[in-house]
Design a protein around this motif. Sequence first.
Motif, mmCIF file in Angstrom:
data_model
loop_
_atom_site.group_PDB
_atom_site.id
_atom_site.type_symbol
_atom_site.label_atom_id
_atom_site.label_comp_id
_atom_site.label_asym_id
_atom_site.label_seq_id
_atom_site.Cartn_x
_atom_site.Cartn_y
_atom_site.Cartn_z
ATOM 1 N N LEU A 1 27.910 -7.845 7.578
ATOM 2 C CA LEU A 1 27.214 -6.694 8.151
ATOM 3 C C LEU A 1 25.734 -6.725 7.785
ATOM 4 O O LEU A 1 25.366 -7.097 6.666
ATOM 5 C CB LEU A 1 27.842 -5.393 7.654
ATOM 6 N N ASP A 2 24.891 -6.317 8.736
ATOM 7 C CA ASP A 2 23.444 -6.334 8.553
ATOM 8 C C ASP A 2 22.867 -4.962 8.904
ATOM 9 O O ASP A 2 22.369 -4.752 10.009
ATOM 10 C CB ASP A 2 22.842 -7.431 9.443
ATOM 11 N N PRO A 3 22.940 -3.987 7.984
ATOM 12 C CA PRO A 3 22.451 -2.648 8.301
ATOM 13 C C PRO A 3 20.959 -2.602 8.610
ATOM 14 O O PRO A 3 20.521 -1.821 9.459
ATOM 15 C CB PRO A 3 22.797 -1.826 7.066
ATOM 16 N N GLN A 4 20.167 -3.439 7.947
ATOM 17 C CA GLN A 4 18.733 -3.453 8.228
ATOM 18 C C GLN A 4 18.478 -3.981 9.641
ATOM 19 O O GLN A 4 17.642 -3.456 10.367
ATOM 20 C CB GLN A 4 17.982 -4.290 7.192
ATOM 21 N N GLY A 5 19.208 -5.008 10.038
ATOM 22 C CA GLY A 5 19.087 -5.525 11.398
ATOM 23 C C GLY A 5 19.468 -4.470 12.427
ATOM 24 O O GLY A 5 18.808 -4.328 13.463
#
Length: 80
Positions: free
Chosen positions: A14-18
């Motif tokens: 998972l990439d929350p910043q992306g």
Amino acid sequence: MKARVTVTLKTGILDPQGKAIEGALKSLGVAGIASVRQGKVFDIELAGADPAQAEAALKDAADRLLANTVIENYNIEVRR
């Protein structure tokens, strides 16, 4: 000699910043954004002239410090 080490999250992590960047781009009206993944770039200047030795040293640095190899991949580019 110069090198660039690019570190990105592995597929499936998972990439929350992306996701936040993706949402911001869409809210700015940037069309055609399907998804965004973020990463890190390290531009490194090296003493010496042996590209193979430089790449080996950078691989060691990436494995030990620059990347969390459990969740990240990295790519090394060495140029003169």
